[in-house]
Design an enzyme around this catalytic site. Structure first.
Site, short mmCIF file in Angstrom:
data_model
loop_
_atom_site.label_atom_id
_atom_site.label_comp_id
_atom_site.label_asym_id
_atom_site.label_seq_id
_atom_site.Cartn_x
_atom_site.Cartn_y
_atom_site.Cartn_z
N GLY A 1 31.29 36.40 41.78
CA GLY A 1 32.29 37.50 41.33
C GLY A 1 33.50 36.71 40.90
N GLN B 1 42.51 36.29 39.24
CA GLN B 1 42.01 34.79 39.45
C GLN B 1 42.22 33.80 38.47
OE1 GLN B 1 38.49 36.18 41.75
NE2 GLN B 1 39.05 34.51 43.06
N CYS C 1 35.59 32.47 48.51
CA CYS C 1 36.42 32.85 47.51
C CYS C 1 36.85 31.67 46.60
CB CYS C 1 37.62 33.50 48.05
SG CYS C 1 38.69 34.34 46.57
N LEU C 2 36.89 31.77 45.36
CA LEU C 2 37.14 30.83 44.48
C LEU C 2 38.46 30.33 44.34
CD1 LEU C 2 34.88 31.72 41.41
CD2 LEU C 2 34.44 30.04 43.01
N HIS D 1 35.17 42.81 48.08
CA HIS D 1 36.04 41.47 47.89
C HIS D 1 37.07 41.51 46.59
CE1 HIS D 1 36.29 37.06 48.41
NE2 HIS D 1 36.45 37.15 47.05
N GLU D 2 36.06 42.09 45.34
CA GLU D 2 36.72 41.87 44.03
C GLU D 2 37.97 42.97 44.15
OE1 GLU D 2 36.25 39.20 42.82
OE2 GLU D 2 34.40 38.65 43.38
N HIS E 1 41.09 41.97 45.61
CA HIS E 1 41.95 41.20 44.57
C HIS E 1 42.68 41.87 43.59
CE1 HIS E 1 40.45 36.98 45.44
NE2 HIS E 1 39.28 37.31 45.02
O1 GNR Z 1 31.56 33.57 44.83
C1 GNR Z 1 31.92 34.02 45.60
N1 GNR Z 1 31.12 34.32 46.54
C2 GNR Z 1 31.37 35.27 47.50
C3 GNR Z 1 30.40 35.28 48.90
C4 GNR Z 1 30.82 36.49 49.61
C5 GNR Z 1 31.46 37.37 49.48
C6 GNR Z 1 32.31 37.50 48.36
C7 GNR Z 1 32.36 36.36 47.41
S1 GNR Z 1 33.01 36.44 45.95
C8 GNR Z 1 33.28 34.79 45.60
C9 GNR Z 1 33.93 34.69 44.23
C10 GNR Z 1 35.23 35.06 44.09
O2 GNR Z 1 36.18 34.59 44.92
N2 GNR Z 1 35.51 36.22 43.82
O3 GNR Z 1 36.72 36.82 43.79
NI NI Z 2 37.81 36.03 45.62
#
Ligand code: GNR
Ligand code: NI
Length: 169
Positions: free
Chosen positions: A46, A51, A94-95, A136-137, A140
């Protein structure tokens, strides 16, 4: 298409509340395509626009298995319309917080309304990893990252580790 640089903590941009997208046009679709390419290259499942330095309410996802066909998903102005009382725990990454992970509890299921790649209104009922990832997104878009759910002490440790990683790059 282009791979865009990904912002990492503690960049203040990640605390911004992203603004609604006004129109789904070719310029936005170009950004969506670039975000998808950036996410695949990372690799991640995601990515929110903030980001890559664009604090607008847009995210891309692909939860397809590695050996399956790609399944790109685009969410413009996503809104959480329902969450289950039941929670699920997932070891999140999270990236923007590279190489760090923590168990986070979130509603196990949720419903989202959004505009798709063509600007058409859609609704989806998310379960499992899909539910975790889209929440999670959505965080952000509201200036929240997963370490905000941890103690200040742990959060500080994660940020310090990321700063060190980024410096060594
Ligand atoms: O790549 C991602 N893996 C992930 C694993 C578990 C819960 C959420 C994520 S999202 C993350 C990519 C990211 O930072 N998205 O904002
Ligand atoms: Ni993230």
């Amino acid at each position: 298409m282009a791979i865009l640089p990904i912002v990492t903590v503690p960049d203040p941009l990640l605390k911004e509340i992203s603004t609604p997208v006004e129109v789904v046009d070719d310029a936005l679709r170009k950004l969506m395509d670039d975000m998808l390419e950036t996410m695949y290259a990372a690799p991640g499942i995601g990515l929110a626009a903030v980001q890559v330095g664009r604090p607008i309410r847009l995210l891309v996802m692909d939860l397809a298995e590695e050996d399956a066909e790609p399944d790109p998903q685009f969410y413009v102005n996503p809104e959480l319309t329902w969450t289950s009382d039941e929670l699920a725990t997932y070891n999140e990454g999270c990236l923007s917080i590279p190489e760090q992970y923590a168990d986070i509890d979130r509603p196990a299921e949720c419903k989202i309304s959004y505009l798709d790649y063509h600007g058409v209104e859609q609704m989806v009922h998310a379960t499992g990893l899909f539910s975790t990832c889209i929440q999670h997104e959505l965080d952000h878009l509201n200036g929240i990252v997963f370490i905000d759910y941890l103690s200040a002490l742990k959060r500080g440790m994660y940020v310090r580790k990321v700063k060190k990683l980024v410096k060594e790059e």
